[in-house]
Design an enzyme around this catalytic site. Structure first.
Site, PDB file in Angstrom:
ATOM      1  CB  CYS A   1       0.214   1.974   4.041  1.00  0.00           C
ATOM      2  SG  CYS A   1      -1.474   1.370   3.849  1.00  0.00           S
TER       3      CYS A   1
ATOM      4  CB  CYS B   1      -0.910  -0.056   1.225  1.00  0.00           C
ATOM      5  SG  CYS B   1      -1.751   1.480   1.610  1.00  0.00           S
TER       6      CYS B   1
END
Length: 107
Positions: A34, A31
């Protein structure tokens, strides 16, 4: 000081039984957003060690908790206090926006 990891095995002790608020960052290796928000959370953790605990939970390694807390998109952050979810933050945000979302805990 960087945020520590929590897992299904340690979640109850690390988060649900913690004294004071705990921000859990639900994330995954793949991600991109993230990875953008992670250093910001590390900074917030380092600047507020007595106010809030910041932990990271890898959703790929702990799918049971991702399902339990209805994590459908990441990054997702939840603030737990006394074992209950008090605040949910979805998506990567700049530091000032995260600090505004967490203002109640950073006073």
């Amino acid at each position: 000081m960087t945020a520590k990891a929590t897992t299904s095995a340690t979640f109850e002790q690390d988060v649900l039984q913690a004294d004071g608020p705990v921000l859990v960052d639900f994330w995954a290796e793949w991600c991109g957003p993230c990875r953008m928000v992670s250093p910001v959370l590390d900074e917030i953790a380092a600047e507020n060690p007595d106010k809030i605990t910041v932990l990271k939970l890898n959703v790929d390694e702990n799918p049971d908790l991702a399902m339990k807390y209805q994590i459908t998109s990441i990054p997702a952050m939840k603030v737990f206090d006394k074992g209950e979810v008090k605040t949910s933050i979805i998506g990567a945000k700049p530091k000032f926006a995260l600090e505004q979302d967490l203002a109640d805990y950073l006073k």
